[in-house]
Design an enzyme around this catalytic site. Structure first.
Site, mmCIF file in Angstrom:
data_model
loop_
_atom_site.group_PDB
_atom_site.id
_atom_site.type_symbol
_atom_site.label_atom_id
_atom_site.label_comp_id
_atom_site.label_asym_id
_atom_site.label_seq_id
_atom_site.Cartn_x
_atom_site.Cartn_y
_atom_site.Cartn_z
ATOM 1 N N CYS A 169 0.908 -1.090 0.052
ATOM 2 C CA CYS A 169 -0.150 0.009 -0.079
ATOM 3 C C CYS A 169 0.928 1.277 -0.100
ATOM 4 O O CYS A 169 0.452 2.288 -0.651
ATOM 5 C CB CYS A 169 -0.823 0.068 1.036
ATOM 6 S SG CYS A 169 -1.979 -1.441 1.574
ATOM 7 N N GLU A 191 -3.837 -3.805 -5.716
ATOM 8 C CA GLU A 191 -3.495 -2.407 -5.945
ATOM 9 C C GLU A 191 -3.840 -2.341 -7.355
ATOM 10 O O GLU A 191 -4.527 -1.192 -7.931
ATOM 11 C CB GLU A 191 -2.135 -2.252 -5.705
ATOM 12 C CG GLU A 191 -1.870 -1.959 -4.340
ATOM 13 C CD GLU A 191 -2.083 -0.803 -3.808
ATOM 14 O OE1 GLU A 191 -2.169 0.387 -4.637
ATOM 15 O OE2 GLU A 191 -2.759 -0.378 -2.614
#
Length: 216
Positions: A131, A201
């Site tokens: 992240c 992601e």
């Protein structure tokens, strides 16, 4: 080899797909449709709250006081710094947060919170690291290739900044240290979480480009 080096090698095909995704290519060119960017910003605002929660949960399980403080600071910092970015674009476009989580956002944040709560502490760190890290790499890549006068320059500058890079290095150091003394089977589980988050992601940007909605 450190955990982070071996983990990045494992996700290189995913990372290349992220860079080549039309959302990020068009964002770099400054041609990304504002509706797609607005969708992304709204979903990212929803994501951010659960991301901060996952960091706080991981912090509560930290094995050293220093790591606990650092993760708590990141949880707080995620809300303060990135919310400021969201508010800038919300004001710029005259939009408000008026949506629920799209399927991709819902499943991603569920995975992060579930990992922080139910997986090992080391696995939760591995799930959280992409992240930070992928956004830094994407931000720096786009910063080098961004078109002049890019309407998304503030977003680009945020993730290409030295301040954000310092956060990435700190989380990477904690994760590498946590992995150092683990048996290979546990490192494999950490890698599984790292790869899974990296896939999410890609899915988040893809979800935003398609402006994904619930089918029913």
């Amino acid at each position: 080899m450190s955990f982070s080096k071996s983990a990045w090698t494992a996700i290189e095909p995913i990372y290349r797909s992220i860079l080549e995704h039309p959302f990020n290519r068009e964002l770099a060119e400054g041609t990304l449709a504002k509706e797609k960017f607005q969708f992304y910003m709204k979903q990212d605002s929803l994501y951010l709250v659960d991301f901060a929660r996952a960091l706080a949960i991981a912090a509560s399980r930290a094995t050293t006081p220093d790591d606990l403080v650092l993760l708590v600071d990141f949880s707080k910092g995620a809300i303060i710094a990135e919310r400021e970015l969201h508010e800038f674009y919300f004001d710029f476009y005259g939009i408000r947060l008026d949506v629920e989580k799209a399927p991709g956002c819902f499943t991603y944040t569920h995975f992060l919170i579930s990992s922080a709560t139910n997986a090992s502490y080391e696995e939760s760190l591995a799930a959280l690291l992409p992240c930070f890290w992928i956004y830094q790499e994407v931000g720096q890549h786009i910063h080098k290739n961004a078109a002049p006068g890019n309407p998304y320059q503030k977003w680009i500058d945020t993730y290409a900044s030295d301040i954000f890079a310092e956060s990435v290095e700190a989380v990477m150091d904690i994760t590498n240290e946590a992995a150092m003394s683990l048996p290979e089977s546990d490192r494999a589980q950490m890698l599984h979480h790292f790869i899974t988050t990296s896939r999410y992601e890609w899915m988040f940007w893809d979800m935003s480009y398609r402006r994904e909605d619930w089918p029913l």
